[in-house]
Design a protein around this motif. Structure first.
Motif, short mmCIF file in Angstrom:
data_model
loop_
_atom_site.label_atom_id
_atom_site.label_comp_id
_atom_site.label_asym_id
_atom_site.label_seq_id
_atom_site.Cartn_x
_atom_site.Cartn_y
_atom_site.Cartn_z
N LYS A 163 0.86 -1.19 0.00
CA LYS A 163 0.00 0.00 0.00
C LYS A 163 0.89 1.23 0.00
O LYS A 163 2.06 1.16 0.41
CB LYS A 163 -0.92 -0.01 1.21
CG LYS A 163 -0.18 -0.02 2.55
CD LYS A 163 -1.16 -0.15 3.69
CE LYS A 163 -0.86 0.82 4.79
NZ LYS A 163 -1.86 0.81 5.84
N ALA A 171 2.70 4.41 1.22
CA ALA A 171 3.08 4.80 2.59
C ALA A 171 2.30 6.01 3.07
O ALA A 171 2.12 6.20 4.27
CB ALA A 171 4.57 5.08 2.64
N ASP A 206 -0.83 6.59 2.84
CA ASP A 206 -2.16 6.28 3.35
C ASP A 206 -2.07 5.73 4.76
O ASP A 206 -1.99 4.52 4.97
CB ASP A 206 -2.85 5.27 2.43
CG ASP A 206 -4.28 5.00 2.87
OD1 ASP A 206 -4.69 3.83 2.84
OD2 ASP A 206 -4.96 5.94 3.27
N ASP A 207 -2.05 6.61 5.77
CA ASP A 207 -1.86 6.13 7.15
C ASP A 207 -3.14 6.28 7.97
O ASP A 207 -3.11 6.45 9.19
CB ASP A 207 -0.70 6.87 7.82
CG ASP A 207 -0.89 8.38 7.79
OD1 ASP A 207 -1.93 8.83 7.26
OD2 ASP A 207 -0.02 9.09 8.29
N ARG A 208 -4.29 6.24 7.26
CA ARG A 208 -5.56 6.35 7.98
C ARG A 208 -5.76 5.17 8.92
O ARG A 208 -6.40 5.26 9.94
CB ARG A 208 -6.73 6.43 7.00
CG ARG A 208 -6.88 7.77 6.33
CD ARG A 208 -7.95 7.70 5.27
NE ARG A 208 -7.54 6.86 4.17
CZ ARG A 208 -8.35 6.44 3.23
NH1 ARG A 208 -9.63 6.75 3.29
NH2 ARG A 208 -7.92 5.70 2.24
N ALA A 266 -4.05 1.18 10.44
CA ALA A 266 -2.82 0.53 10.88
C ALA A 266 -1.82 0.48 9.74
O ALA A 266 -2.15 0.14 8.61
CB ALA A 266 -3.13 -0.86 11.37
N THR A 267 -0.58 0.81 10.02
CA THR A 267 0.42 0.99 8.97
C THR A 267 0.80 -0.28 8.21
O THR A 267 1.05 -0.23 7.02
CB THR A 267 1.69 1.63 9.55
OG1 THR A 267 1.28 2.62 10.48
CG2 THR A 267 2.52 2.27 8.46
N HIS A 268 0.87 -1.42 8.87
CA HIS A 268 1.32 -2.63 8.19
C HIS A 268 0.18 -3.59 7.85
O HIS A 268 0.34 -4.80 7.86
CB HIS A 268 2.42 -3.31 8.99
CG HIS A 268 3.70 -2.53 8.95
ND1 HIS A 268 4.67 -2.74 8.00
CD2 HIS A 268 4.12 -1.48 9.70
CE1 HIS A 268 5.66 -1.87 8.18
NE2 HIS A 268 5.35 -1.10 9.20
N GLU A 304 2.76 -4.18 3.23
CA GLU A 304 3.98 -3.40 3.38
C GLU A 304 3.76 -2.02 2.78
O GLU A 304 3.44 -1.91 1.60
CB GLU A 304 5.14 -4.09 2.64
CG GLU A 304 5.38 -5.53 3.08
CD GLU A 304 6.36 -6.25 2.17
OE1 GLU A 304 7.34 -5.61 1.71
OE2 GLU A 304 6.14 -7.45 1.90
N PRO A 305 3.95 -0.97 3.58
CA PRO A 305 3.85 0.38 3.00
C PRO A 305 5.09 0.68 2.16
O PRO A 305 6.21 0.40 2.59
CB PRO A 305 3.78 1.30 4.22
CG PRO A 305 4.11 0.50 5.41
CD PRO A 305 4.25 -0.94 5.02
#
Ligand code: ADP
Ligand code: MG
Ligand code: ZN
Length: 193
Positions: A43, A45, A47-49, A51-53, A66-67
């Motif tokens: 995805k 990086a 787009d941190d709306r 959970a990041t991973h 994986e961002p």
């Protein structure tokens, strides 16, 4: 990447917000995982709306992801053994994603890209339209029109008169059908405030 595999192809899942694009991507990736096929999901990086991973749908389904900063970083992050690559929020990548996806498919990888095909003004949201031209399989997902329950094909930006718009915030947008969609509405609301 040097595979002489014939199995590479491109799948695109497009549609407006809330149409189940992420849900469908998660479903397809999860099936491969169950079958023990080596997969990787990426995805953007930015787009941190959520959970990041993880890629998380509005219905709370999720898959590890994986961002990556851009299409070049994505290509570098693909493992030699990976057979299926999933990409969510494809519209937030650079135009180079088209070439990267084609390169992956040519090397035998099945690539599944989910993303918005139109922005909130109804304009083509690149690189998704270009990817649709290059894809063997295109799924156009529809949401439920927030106003009438019809076939929601558009993403309508709605501005709450009490607060400023927060870009990307879920409640700043609605899915709308052909009849209820009005790209000028948010502009009008802003003028009314
Ligand atoms: P997308 O990735 O296309 O934005 P998601 O896969 O994250 O969509 O979410 C789809 C889910 O959102 C649906 O299964 C449903 O639970 C929920 N949902 C909320 N609003 C709507 C709507 N207007 N139409 C369809 N589903 C909606
Ligand atoms: Mg999504
Ligand atoms: Zn409607």
């Amino acid at each position: 990447m040097e595979r002489r595999d014939e199995r590479g192809w491109v799948e695109v899942i497009c549609g407006p917000m809330f149409s189940g694009k992420s849900e469908e991507l998660i479903r397809r990736m999860t099936r491969y995982k169950i079958a023990r096929v080596p997969v990787q999901t990426f995805k953007p990086a930015l787009d941190d709306r959520f959970a990041t991973h993880e890629v998380v749908s509005h219905s709370s389904l999720s898959v590890a992801a994986e961002p990556v900063a851009d299409s070049e970083a994505l290509l570098k992050a693909v493992d030699k053994r990976t057979e299926v690559v999933g990409i969510d929020e494809g519209q937030f990548f650079d135009q180079g994603l088209v070439e990267v996806v084609e390169q992956l498919a040519a090397s035998g990888i099945r690539v599944i890209v989910a993303g918005l095909d139109q922005d909130f003004l109804g304009r083509p949201f690149e690189p998704i339209p270009s990817l649709m031209l290059r894809a063997e399989y295109v799924t156009k997902a529809l949401a439920v029109c927030h106003r009438c329950g019809g076939a929601g094909m558009f993403t309508q930006r709605v501005i709450d008169s009490d607060e400023l718009v927060v870009l990307g915030a879920e409640d700043s947008y609605e899915a709308r059908c052909r009849r209820c969609y009005d790209p000028g509405e948010s502009e009008q609301t802003r003028l009314d405030v």
